[in-house]
Design a protein around this motif. Structure first.
Motif, short mmCIF file in Angstrom:
data_model
loop_
_atom_site.label_atom_id
_atom_site.label_comp_id
_atom_site.label_asym_id
_atom_site.label_seq_id
_atom_site.Cartn_x
_atom_site.Cartn_y
_atom_site.Cartn_z
N ASN A 41 -5.33 -28.08 74.46
CA ASN A 41 -5.13 -27.89 75.86
C ASN A 41 -5.02 -29.21 76.50
O ASN A 41 -4.20 -29.45 77.65
CB ASN A 41 -6.40 -26.91 76.51
N TYR A 42 -5.98 -30.04 76.27
CA TYR A 42 -6.01 -31.50 77.02
C TYR A 42 -4.59 -32.14 76.52
O TYR A 42 -3.88 -32.83 77.47
CB TYR A 42 -6.99 -32.21 76.44
N VAL A 43 -4.19 -32.03 75.18
CA VAL A 43 -2.89 -32.82 74.89
C VAL A 43 -1.65 -32.24 75.41
O VAL A 43 -0.57 -32.84 75.87
CB VAL A 43 -2.58 -32.88 73.53
N LYS A 44 -1.61 -30.74 75.62
CA LYS A 44 -0.62 -30.02 76.31
C LYS A 44 -0.36 -30.32 77.75
O LYS A 44 0.50 -30.54 78.14
CB LYS A 44 -0.69 -28.79 75.80
N LYS A 45 -1.75 -30.20 78.54
CA LYS A 45 -1.56 -30.50 79.88
C LYS A 45 -1.15 -31.88 80.12
O LYS A 45 -0.36 -32.21 81.14
CB LYS A 45 -3.18 -30.32 80.31
N SER A 46 -1.39 -32.83 79.31
CA SER A 46 -1.14 -34.33 79.70
C SER A 46 0.20 -34.61 79.00
O SER A 46 0.69 -35.81 79.35
CB SER A 46 -2.24 -35.24 78.78
N LYS A 47 0.87 -33.75 78.30
CA LYS A 47 2.24 -33.90 77.66
C LYS A 47 2.16 -35.20 77.12
O LYS A 47 2.99 -36.20 76.97
CB LYS A 47 3.05 -33.87 78.85
N ILE A 48 1.22 -35.37 76.18
CA ILE A 48 1.10 -36.84 75.31
C ILE A 48 1.50 -36.72 73.81
O ILE A 48 1.24 -37.53 73.00
CB ILE A 48 -0.22 -37.47 75.47
N TYR A 77 -3.33 -35.31 65.43
CA TYR A 77 -2.78 -35.47 66.63
C TYR A 77 -1.53 -36.61 66.49
O TYR A 77 -1.97 -38.00 66.38
CB TYR A 77 -3.86 -35.91 67.65
N SER A 109 1.05 -38.49 68.63
CA SER A 109 1.64 -38.79 69.95
C SER A 109 2.98 -38.56 69.94
O SER A 109 3.48 -38.75 69.04
CB SER A 109 0.94 -39.98 70.48
N ASN A 110 3.37 -38.66 71.20
CA ASN A 110 4.83 -38.65 71.44
C ASN A 110 5.36 -39.82 70.77
O ASN A 110 6.59 -39.81 70.48
CB ASN A 110 5.30 -38.56 72.92
#
Length: 98
Positions: A35-42, A66, A68-69
């Motif tokens: 949820n955090y990673v999706k919300k932050s789009k990272i 994880y 990252s982008n």
């Protein structure tokens, strides 16, 4: 068929089946971090049984990864695996051995 086995550095690791505690911890971590990673789009958070192929050709399946982008592109992340080094990996260790 039901065994999870990793072959790393010329050694075979046979994993014990997960228990309910493992599943609860896994579910909690996956939900919160995803949820955090999706919300932050990272980046992305991927769960158990999603293989990583390291640069030396080894394949492992940690509990959570994880990437990252900055490390995701059309070649590193496919529908079936991640090739390379994610930013971090989480492996849940059994705590029921006393």
């Amino acid at each position: 068929e039901d065994l999870k086995i990793d072959y790393i550095k010329d050694r075979i690791y046979i994993h014990s089946p997960v228990d309910i505690d493992h599943e609860e911890i896994f579910g909690f971590l996956l939900t919160e971090i995803k949820n955090y990673v999706k919300k932050s789009k990272i980046g992305r958070v991927l769960g158990s049984r999603f293989p990583i192929e390291t640069f030396n050709g080894k394949r492992v399946e940690p509990d959570l990864i994880y990437p990252s982008n900055s490390v995701i592109d059309g070649e590193t992340l496919t529908k079936t695996d991640f090739k390379g080094n994610p930013i971090w990996i989480i492996e849940i260790i059994a705590s029921n051995y006393r």
